[in-house]
Design a protein around this motif. Structure first.
Motif, short mmCIF file in Angstrom:
data_model
loop_
_atom_site.label_atom_id
_atom_site.label_comp_id
_atom_site.label_asym_id
_atom_site.label_seq_id
_atom_site.Cartn_x
_atom_site.Cartn_y
_atom_site.Cartn_z
N MET A 40 162.32 72.44 -11.00
CA MET A 40 162.64 73.05 -9.71
C MET A 40 162.26 74.52 -9.76
O MET A 40 162.54 75.21 -10.72
N LEU A 41 161.65 74.98 -8.71
CA LEU A 41 161.20 76.36 -8.60
C LEU A 41 162.40 77.23 -8.27
O LEU A 41 163.17 76.92 -7.36
N GLY A 42 162.57 78.31 -8.99
CA GLY A 42 163.69 79.19 -8.67
C GLY A 42 163.61 80.49 -9.42
O GLY A 42 162.89 80.62 -10.39
N ARG A 43 164.38 81.43 -8.98
CA ARG A 43 164.41 82.75 -9.59
C ARG A 43 165.67 82.82 -10.43
O ARG A 43 166.78 82.74 -9.90
N GLU A 44 165.51 82.96 -11.76
CA GLU A 44 166.67 82.98 -12.65
C GLU A 44 167.25 84.37 -12.82
O GLU A 44 168.43 84.52 -13.02
N VAL B 141 160.89 83.99 -13.72
CA VAL B 141 160.68 82.98 -12.70
C VAL B 141 160.42 81.67 -13.42
O VAL B 141 159.66 81.64 -14.40
N THR B 142 161.05 80.60 -12.98
CA THR B 142 160.80 79.29 -13.57
C THR B 142 159.97 78.47 -12.60
O THR B 142 160.32 78.35 -11.43
N ILE B 143 158.89 77.94 -13.10
CA ILE B 143 158.00 77.12 -12.28
C ILE B 143 157.83 75.77 -12.97
O ILE B 143 157.41 75.73 -14.14
N ASP B 144 158.16 74.72 -12.28
CA ASP B 144 157.99 73.36 -12.80
C ASP B 144 156.61 72.88 -12.37
O ASP B 144 156.39 72.58 -11.20
N ASP C 213 156.23 71.64 -8.56
CA ASP C 213 155.92 72.79 -7.71
C ASP C 213 154.42 72.93 -7.52
O ASP C 213 153.64 72.79 -8.46
N SER C 214 154.03 73.27 -6.30
CA SER C 214 152.61 73.49 -6.01
C SER C 214 152.21 74.90 -6.44
O SER C 214 153.05 75.77 -6.70
N TYR C 215 150.91 75.13 -6.45
CA TYR C 215 150.37 76.46 -6.73
C TYR C 215 150.93 77.46 -5.72
O TYR C 215 151.34 78.56 -6.07
N GLU C 216 150.96 77.07 -4.44
CA GLU C 216 151.46 77.96 -3.39
C GLU C 216 152.93 78.30 -3.61
O GLU C 216 153.35 79.43 -3.40
N ASP C 217 153.74 77.30 -4.06
CA ASP C 217 155.15 77.56 -4.36
C ASP C 217 155.26 78.59 -5.49
O ASP C 217 156.11 79.49 -5.44
N ALA C 218 154.43 78.44 -6.50
CA ALA C 218 154.46 79.36 -7.63
C ALA C 218 154.11 80.78 -7.20
O ALA C 218 154.78 81.74 -7.58
N ILE C 219 153.06 80.91 -6.41
CA ILE C 219 152.64 82.25 -5.94
C ILE C 219 153.75 82.88 -5.10
O ILE C 219 154.07 84.06 -5.25
#
Length: 180
Positions: free
Chosen positions: A1-5, A10-13, A17-23
Motif C-alpha cells: 500500500m502506498l503511503g507516507r510513513e 515513502v513506502t511504495i508497493d 502501486d502504479s508509477y503515477e501513484d509513486a510519483i
C-alpha cells in the motif's frame, strides 16, 4: 500500500502501486505541487503572482510555486543568488558580472561568470520541476541583467528567511527585506 510513513520516507508497493501513484507520493512527501493529469499543476488566474513579460509560452508563477522553488534550492550559492537579485528588485536589474562576483568573491571575470552559470543551471532545473521554464527573473541577454518583480522579490525574501540554510548566507544577519 502506498503511503507516507514519516516526513522523510515513502513506502511504495511495486506490485500494487502504479508509477503515477509513486510519483504523486514522492512529490507530496517533498511538498511539490501536484500536477494535473496533463502534467502541469492547475494555476488559477487569481493565484498568479507573476508572469514573465512577452513570454506567451512561459507559465505563470504562483506564491506556492515561488515558495516551493526556494525550498527546493539546496546550496548556499543558489540562495545567495536569489538574495542578491531580490535585494534590488525592478529595473534596471542586476548585471550578471555583479552577481557572479558576489557569489564567488575569490573569482573575477569569466571564471566568476562560469561559476554563476553552473549555479543558474541548478536553479533553472529546480524551476522546471515546478513546471516553470526557469528562475522567476527576467534575464536580458543583451544587457546581461537579471531583474525581479517587486512582488516576486517580497515572496522570495520571505521564503529565504524560512530556509534552513538562511544562517549560512552571506547576509544572514541582515533581515531579508526589499530595498527602497
Amino acid at each position: 500500500m502506498l503511503g507516507r510513513e514519516s516526513t522523510r520516507s515513502v513506502t511504495i508497493d511495486t506490485e500494487t502501486d502504479s508509477y503515477e501513484d509513486a510519483i504523486r507520493a514522492v512529490r507530496a512527501a517533498y511538498g511539490k505541487p501536484q500536477p494535473e493529469p496533463s502534467g502541469r499543476p492547475k494555476v488559477l488566474p487569481e493565484d498568479v503572482v507573476w508572469k514573465p513579460p512577452n513570454r506567451y509560452d512561459h507559465p505563470a508563477w504562483t506564491e506556492e510555486m515561488l515558495r516551493s522553488w526556494v525550498k527546493s534550492l539546496h546550496t548556499v550559492e543558489e540562495l545567495d543568488v536569489v538574495w542578491r537579485v531580490c535585494a534590488e528588485p525592478g529595473p534596471p536589474g542586476i548585471r550578471g558580472q555583479v552577481i557572479a562576483e558576489y557569489l564567488s568573491p575569490e573569482l573575477t571575470g569569466k571564471p566568476a561568470l562560469t561559476a554563476l552559470g553552473v549555479v543558474s543551471r541548478r536553479m533553472n532545473t529546480a524551476a522546471r520541476e515546478l513546471w516553470a521554464r526557469g528562475a522567476p527573473f527576467v534575464i536580458d541577454g543583451v544587457e546581461r541583467t537579471r531583474t525581479v518583480d517587486r512582488s516576486v522579490a517580497a515572496t522570495l525574501l520571505d521564503a529565504l528567511a524560512e530556509h534552513p540554510l538562511w544562517p549560512q548566507l552571506r547576509h544572514h544577519s541582515k533581515p531579508p527585506a526589499l530595498g527602497s
